[in-house]
Scaffold this active site. Structure first.
Site, PDB file in Angstrom:
ATOM      1  N   LYS A  57       9.023   2.350  -6.209  1.00 60.09           N
ATOM      2  CA  LYS A  57       7.612   1.548  -6.027  1.00 60.09           C
ATOM      3  C   LYS A  57       6.692   2.559  -6.583  1.00 60.09           C
ATOM      4  CE  LYS A  57       5.100  -1.056  -2.460  1.00 60.09           C
ATOM      5  NZ  LYS A  57       5.112  -1.638  -1.232  1.00 60.09           N
ATOM      6  N   SER A 133       5.261  -6.469  -0.582  1.00 58.38           N
ATOM      7  CA  SER A 133       4.721  -5.979  -1.554  1.00 58.38           C
ATOM      8  C   SER A 133       5.513  -5.062  -2.439  1.00 58.38           C
ATOM      9  CB  SER A 133       3.357  -5.062  -1.290  1.00 58.38           C
ATOM     10  OG  SER A 133       3.761  -3.688  -0.718  1.00 58.38           O
ATOM     11  N   SER A 157       6.623  -5.079   4.117  1.00 57.02           N
ATOM     12  CA  SER A 157       6.945  -4.973   2.305  1.00 57.02           C
ATOM     13  C   SER A 157       8.108  -4.436   2.010  1.00 57.02           C
ATOM     14  CB  SER A 157       5.493  -4.110   2.188  1.00 57.02           C
ATOM     15  OG  SER A 157       4.634  -4.811   2.161  1.00 57.02           O
TER      16      SER A 157
END
Lengths: 441, 68
Positions: A57, A133, A157
């Site tokens: 990420k 996310s 997330s």
């Protein structure tokens, strides 16, 4: 070298559609692959993850890249001078970094519909959301671009995108894995963890990531507690229950059906009630708004227009939260953590839905829950927020549903018992109830 | 949160107090989100907690060895 090149080819072929990657580190990947090869040739141990391609990420520091955290503002930051600690640990284990992955701006969202870098698409249906996310992290694994990724989880997330993309994800106990070099969102709630397509891969990466770090203020001083060797222990001695009440009242039939399939496979009928789960979600919501807004206050003052509109207005509101609301939420968390930990005296594992629905369409602003029309974005996390709020470890387990969009469940254990979550996930995988097939292109 | 809590006024006054300019085009959304947060906070604040329950946000002093 062939493995790294093959991964780069897969990314080149699929990412134009999926939009998982915001940076591809091809040069580094080939250099790391060459180093693994050289170690093998020299007879040295190349590490437990030798040659495994992975990506992170884009809130994790990667030396030489600006750490975007999904934002345009951070694109102006100088390149990171060192890797995040977890990236260093994967490198030491022989894994090969392929790049950085898309996310909701500053991790404040559940859909990865990023105004700056575009939406990440669900590999099982590109018209649908990958969740967020850590949407790029889940979709890159589901699409077969890489077998391992890292993400972060403040309120869900890791678990929300794992559920919507149909992959395994581990949100460890709060404080288990170091967050050093990961761009923060809500210091009180931020966790980091891996995604993979099997429990074995998830456990292997988790074992490589473990270890105390004095430079993360919340990282707990725990000894290494290996999980790979625990997977074969089975589940006969485990007391497993289904989360009732809150976790059944607002889930759509597909989410309840996923839990029922797992429960049936495990021979579980007992229900437990997690006390005050709705209030826990509310308290997590307040703390998130307040800490997130406060963190970004300088940029909100000076350049609010440069934020993603979906993030900006929530951060602005969060910056205005009165101290009493925040402090009561923190005090409630103490009470809740004690109550919920007590629950684990008589129960080893709790099963709950990960998301109330399978993947919504990209751009879908509302959804139906228990006959009521609600906003999509905040409600995708209604079942994950009360669990991360107690700090307990969770494996998001994708339930096998051929011909349907994926959906996952949460396998929850007492704090510090990641091993139990992984054992149950492995058991579900072994009987074919859980699986994470690569999405058909 | 009390029944006569004027969220629009609160947003405007608190933003001014902390030096946070809010564009008039963003203000309605900010008010909407503040209303949502207020609802969540009300759920938390109505729950009685004894004084002995401390915040979950704890502080551990640094050790010199950590800083080296």
């Amino acid at each position: 070298m062939e493995v790294a090149r093959a991964a780069l080819s897969r990314i080149a072929a699929s990412d134009r559609t999926l939009n998982c990657f915001t940076a591809i580190t091809a040069e580094r990947a080939l250099a790391e692959a060459a180093a693994v090869h050289a170690a093998l040739v020299a007879g040295r141990d190349p590490g437990p993850l030798a040659g495994v391609p992975y990506a992170v990420k884009n809130l994790f520091d990667v030396a030489g890249l600006s750490t975007l955290a999904g934002s345009r503002i951070n694109a102006e930051s100088p390149p990171a001078t060192a890797d995040a600690l977890l990236v260093s640990r994967l490198t030491a284990a022989g894994a090969i970094l392929l790049g950085a992955l898309n996310m909701d701006e500053y991790a404040y969202g559940f859909t990865t519909e990023n105004a700056h870098y575009g939406p990440t698409r669900n590999p099982h249906d590109p018209q649908r959301s990958a969740g967020g996310s850590s949407g790029g992290s889940a979709a890159a694994v589901a699409g077969g671009l890489v077998p391992l990724t890292l993400g972060s989880d403040t309120n869900g997330s890791i678990r929300v995108p794992a559920s919507l993309c149909g992959v395994f994800g581990l949100k460890p106990t709060f404080g288990r894995l170091s967050r050093r070099g990961a761009f923060p969102f809500v210091a009180s709630l931020d966790h980091v963890g891996p995604f993979a397509r099997s429990t074995a891969d998830l456990a292997a990466s988790y074992d490589a990531l473990q270890g105390f770090d004095a430079l993360d203020p919340v990282c707990a001083e725990r000894t290494f507690e290996p999980c790979v060797s625990q997977l074969r222990l089975g589940i006969v001695d485990l007391r497993i229950a289904i989360a009732g009440d809150y976790f059944e009242s607002r889930a759509e039939p597909e989410a309840l059906g996923a839990v029922a399939l797992a429960a049936q496979a495990l021979g579980v009928t007992r229900r437990v009630s997690i006390p005050e789960a709705a209030r826990a979600r509310a308290a997590a919501f307040v703390i998130t708004a307040c800490e997130g807004g406060s963190l970004h206050l300088p940029n909100l003052r000076q350049r609010a227009a440069d934020f993603d509109p979906a993030t900006r207005d929530r951060l602005l509101a969060g910056a205005l939260v009165p101290a009493n609301w925040y402090l009561q939420a923190q005090r409630f968390r103490r009470w809740y953590a004690e109550q919920t930990t007590d629950l684990f005296r008589t129960t080893d594992i709790i099963l709950a839905p990960a998301t109330p629905i399978s993947a919504p369409c990209i751009g879908q602003t509302t959804m139906m829950l228990a006959g009521e029309q609600v906003l999509t974005r905040p409600h995708l996390g209604i079942f994950t927020q009360p669990i991360s709020f107690m700090g307990a470890p969770v494996v998001a387990v994708p339930i096998h549903r051929p011909g349907q969009m994926p959906i996952g469940i949460q396998v929850i254990a007492a704090p510090w018992r990641e091993d139990l979550c992984l054992r149950v996930a492995a058991a579900l995988e072994a009987v074919g109830v859980a699986s994470a097939p690569v999405a058909a292109p | 949160m009390t029944k006569d809590f004027n969220i629009e006024a609160y947003v405007d006054h608190t933003a001014a107090a902390i030096g946070l300019p809010i564009d008039s085009g963003h203000q309605p959304n900010v008010v909407g989100y503040m209303r949502m947060i207020a609802g969540m906070a009300a759920l938390v604040n109505e729950f009685p907690l004894p004084p002995s329950v401390e915040s979950a946000s704890t502080f551990t002093p640094c050790s010199i060895s950590t800083l080296e």
